[in-house]
Design an enzyme around this catalytic site. Structure first.
Site, mmCIF file in Angstrom:
data_model
loop_
_atom_site.group_PDB
_atom_site.id
_atom_site.type_symbol
_atom_site.label_atom_id
_atom_site.label_comp_id
_atom_site.label_asym_id
_atom_site.label_seq_id
_atom_site.Cartn_x
_atom_site.Cartn_y
_atom_site.Cartn_z
ATOM 1 N N ASP A 26 41.373 34.376 44.316
ATOM 2 C CA ASP A 26 41.497 34.231 42.863
ATOM 3 C C ASP A 26 41.831 32.787 42.493
ATOM 4 O O ASP A 26 42.967 32.459 42.117
ATOM 5 C CB ASP A 26 42.574 35.196 42.352
ATOM 6 C CG ASP A 26 42.486 35.430 40.851
ATOM 7 O OD1 ASP A 26 41.783 34.658 40.171
ATOM 8 O OD2 ASP A 26 43.121 36.382 40.362
ATOM 9 N N HIS A 46 40.421 34.454 37.502
ATOM 10 C CA HIS A 46 40.422 35.306 36.312
ATOM 11 C C HIS A 46 40.820 34.532 35.062
ATOM 12 O O HIS A 46 40.477 34.938 33.950
ATOM 13 C CB HIS A 46 41.291 36.556 36.521
ATOM 14 C CG HIS A 46 42.766 36.347 36.515
ATOM 15 N ND1 HIS A 46 43.518 36.264 37.661
ATOM 16 C CD2 HIS A 46 43.654 36.259 35.493
ATOM 17 C CE1 HIS A 46 44.796 36.133 37.346
ATOM 18 N NE2 HIS A 46 44.906 36.120 36.034
ATOM 19 N N SER A 50 49.814 33.439 35.849
ATOM 20 C CA SER A 50 48.517 33.403 36.520
ATOM 21 C C SER A 50 48.067 31.962 36.665
ATOM 22 O O SER A 50 47.993 31.214 35.687
ATOM 23 C CB SER A 50 47.487 34.192 35.721
ATOM 24 O OG SER A 50 47.765 35.569 35.758
#
Length: 720
Positions: free
Chosen positions: A226, A90, A655
């Site tokens: 991810d 992402h 992230s």
């Protein structure tokens, strides 16, 4: 709410601190790498096997040199001597979308380079590495007492920061990112090296990298791959350089070995990265403003917008590609804020904060050295309550009326008007208009007028129906002039506005003339934007500036006094501010509906396949690997581990962060938190706060077996 003045015993204060979960400090906290010596003993008890000076040092051998600030808001990690880098799928989404075409849709199909020549340049993408962090508080804050006028204080701080940045530029090869810590009680310089030639190497398709999408976002159990792979390039001197085909892979002094032995519940873990923002030391009044005003407005506005975007995206692959990155961005916050409100309510955080404030009040009242502190909390309360209306108005403007893209993009028309009024030479004017055209071309690539009109039809009435004190009153006249109903107003905007029609906008920009000012002023989208901006300028901005001017010194003093009055048994860590931090915890499950396990597997992933629902449509290649059980060396108990939970204290910005074992070896890539624990930005509950990571074995399995890019593993250092 009032401040209690009752006297409390030291035992009450100790109990209050315990209520606020300070007993969970082994897992709470986003620690500065320079200060890890304070945590070393505790970390060793949990499972740290290396000295903390191996995690950070200024000799160039610390693991801080392998952690990168990826782009403007994520973390990444160097995992080979040839500049190979992992981050989240992402985090790479916008870059992959920008490189995608209808013929080569990397979001739907993925991308796998089979050699360095196939790696794709990503214009505008940067990677920054922190080489050293220096305490510059004495220089920045010298002779600046808390009693000094705040405007003068701010001016001197800004001047000194600029002086330091200039000095660092002259005396080193590094950029100095200087930020405040502890609400302005300390300042640190983060010396960073910036690389600008970054290339995409591997990007799994949505059915792997975004599996579950919005349905699973912030949820557990998860089965999402991810991750994405990039490479950092440098010049022949191994120094940062603009993109050039003559550049070569960057050769870092330090990169993370990858441990392929796996994890099990109870294992020690660390997360190293750039957490963006937390607000652990807010008062109960500020928490109430978040829970009762800010978050609900954002949630309600995005509820409406996302429902329309989701329907459009499901109706057409072309629309899905246009809106994928934007939708992912706004839905992320939307779901997070719902979990935050739930967590704050479930944990009675406002009540706990009030207990803490009573303890603070007791200590402040007993301290004769700073008699003004007795009124500190009541002053904060008054400032916050006074700001509620302007905060409400600001949130409705930003999330509702400016949530319509045609209206928010009308800022470009205002920009053109300013250029006309600036008396620029024809050459400079044309160059400036070319920049506007470039921005609009990028906007149109990911824009659908029909979708946006449906957003207008939903969000504009929602905005207009709010309390008159928070709505721009001049909009009523625009609505009246357009037929005095929302349908005719909407049709006027989307039929006549230049913003909506690329050919009209390009004609304006290509044949620019100051005489066009009248047509811009008559543009219906611009008229709405101008009215809203005027309302913000006249009714919101002054109140916000006053609020920030009033609350800033109070927050700073409150933070300082907390550390002075209530520091028994507590080690205060600074709130996250997108600077390098390390947090630690353990692989640890949490009891939730549907799961009490800490690790998910490929078996669980495959059972969720649904070809009719895009976010659960697993690629055929991965399903074939499952059917043939072709897992190779990544087999664990007949399956492949996919994701795992741990108790590391993370937030946005983490992230893509490396998840490390006690030896500093890579065991996973952090990508999310659980919904029930997203209040950890304000309040950390060790029972509920969990971060979610991709198991590194799943990453390597997908690269090698699904992407058939095993050549990448050859340059990694795999250990057991």
């Amino acid at each position: 709410m009032h401040i209690m003045r009752t006297c409390f015993s030291p035992l009450f204060i100790t109990a209050t601190l315990s209520l606020l979960s300070f007993s969970g400090m082994a897992r709470e906290g986003m620690w500065q790498p320079t200060k890890l010596k304070r945590q070393e003993s505790e970390m060793q008890q949990l499972g740290l096997k290396i000295p903390v000076n191996q995690l950070y040092n200024t000799e160039g051998t610390g693991l801080n040199n392998a952690v990168v600030l990826f782009g403007s808001g994520c973390t990444g990690e160097l995992i080979s001597g040839q500049g190979l880098l992992f981050t989240n799928h992402h985090c790479a989404y916008s870059a992959a979308q920008a490189l995608s075409t209808d013929q080569n849709n990397f979001l739907a199909n993925g991308f796998w380079a089979m050699n360095t020549a196939e790696e794709l340049p990503c214009p505008g993408l940067t990677v920054k590495i922190v080489r050293e962090t220096v305490d510059v508080s004495d220089y920045v804050l010298r002779n600046l007492p808390d009693t000094l006028d705040e405007a003068i204080r701010d001016k001197r701080i800004k001047e000194r920061i600029e002086e330091l940045k200039t000095a660092y530029r002259k005396n080193s090869n590094y950029e100095a990112d200087i930020k405040s810590y502890y609400n302005g009680n300390q300042y640190w310089a983060n010396l960073m090296e910036t690389f600008t030639d970054i290339r995409l190497v591997a990007f799994p398709p949505n059915g792997i990298g975004k599996f579950g999408a919005d349905t699973d976002n912030w949820m557990w159990p998860r089965m999402t791959g991810d991750f994405a792979v990039f490479r950092v390039y440098a010049n022949t001197n191994n120094a940062p350089a603009p993109f050039s085909y003559s550049n070569v892979p960057y050769k870092p002094k330090v990169f993370f070995p990858i441990n392929i032995s796996g994890v099990q519940e109870g294992d020690f873990t660390m997360v190293y990265g750039f957490p963006y923002q937390t607000r652990q030391y807010l008062t109960s009044y500020q928490v109430s403003q978040v829970k009762d005003i800010i978050d609900p407005i954002r949630i309600q506005s995005r509820d409406r917008k996302l429902a329309i975007w989701d329907k459009s995206m499901r109706s057409s692959p072309a629309l899905f590609l246009k809106y994928a990155a934007k939708q992912s961005s706004i839905s992320n916050g939307w779901k997070k804020w719902q979990g935050e409100v739930l967590g704050l309510e479930t944990n009675n955080v406002i009540g706990l904060k009030e207990d803490y404030e009573n303890a603070f009040q007791y200590a402040a009242t007993a301290n004769a050295d700073f008699p003004g502190d007795r009124e500190l909390l009541s002053r904060i309360q008054a400032v916050v309550l006074k700001s509620n209306q302007v905060v409400t108005a600001n949130e409705y403007v930003n999330e509702a009326i400016l949530g319509v893209e045609a209206i928010s993009q009308a800022a470009q028309l205002k920009r053109i008007l300013k250029l006309y009024r600036a008396s620029l030479s024809p050459e400079v004017l044309q160059d400036s208009l070319a920049l506007v055209k470039k921005a609009m071309t990028s906007f149109y690539k990911n824009y659908d007028p029909a979708t946006d009109q449906r957003v207008f039809d939903t969000l504009v009435p929602f905005y207009m129906e709010q309390d008159p004190n928070v709505v721009a009153p001049a909009l009523k006249k625009l609505k009246y002039n357009a037929g005095n109903n929302y349908t005719s107003w909407s049709n006027s905007v989307f039929k006549n506005s230049m913003i909506v029609h690329p050919e009209k906008m390009n004609k304006l920009l290509d044949d620019a003339s100051p005489a066009d000012s009248s047509s811009i002023k008559a543009d219906p989208a611009y008229q709405i934007y101008a009215v809203v901006e005027a309302f913000k300028s006249e009714n919101i901005a002054p109140g916000y500036r006053q609020y920030e001017a009033n609350i800033k010194p109070l927050d700073r003093i409150y933070m300082k006094r907390q550390m002075e009055y209530l520091n028994s048994g507590r080690d205060y860590y600074p709130d996250a501010n997108q600077t390098l931090r390390l947090t630690y915890g353990q692989v640890q499950a949490v009891k939730l509906p549907g799961s009490n396990k800490a690790i998910t597997t490929l078996d669980q992933l495959i059972t969720r396949h649904d070809a009719e629902i895009e976010e659960f449509n697993i690629p055929q290649g991965l399903r074939d690997l499952y059917l043939s059980k072709d897992y190779g060396r990544w087999t664990v108990n007949g399956s492949v581990p996919v994701n795992f939970l741990a108790s590391n204290h993370t937030t946005g910005g983490n992230s893509g962060s490396p998840v490390l074992n006690g030896k500093g070896e890579l065991i996973g890539i952090n990508f999310d938190r659980i919904w029930q624990g997203t209040m950890s930005d304000i309040f950390y509950d060790p029972k509920l706060c969990r971060n979610i990571s991709v198991d590194i074995r799943y990453v390597l399995f997908i690269i090698e077996k699904y992407g058939k890019a095993g050549w990448l593993l050859n340059e990694m250092k795999l250990v057991k």
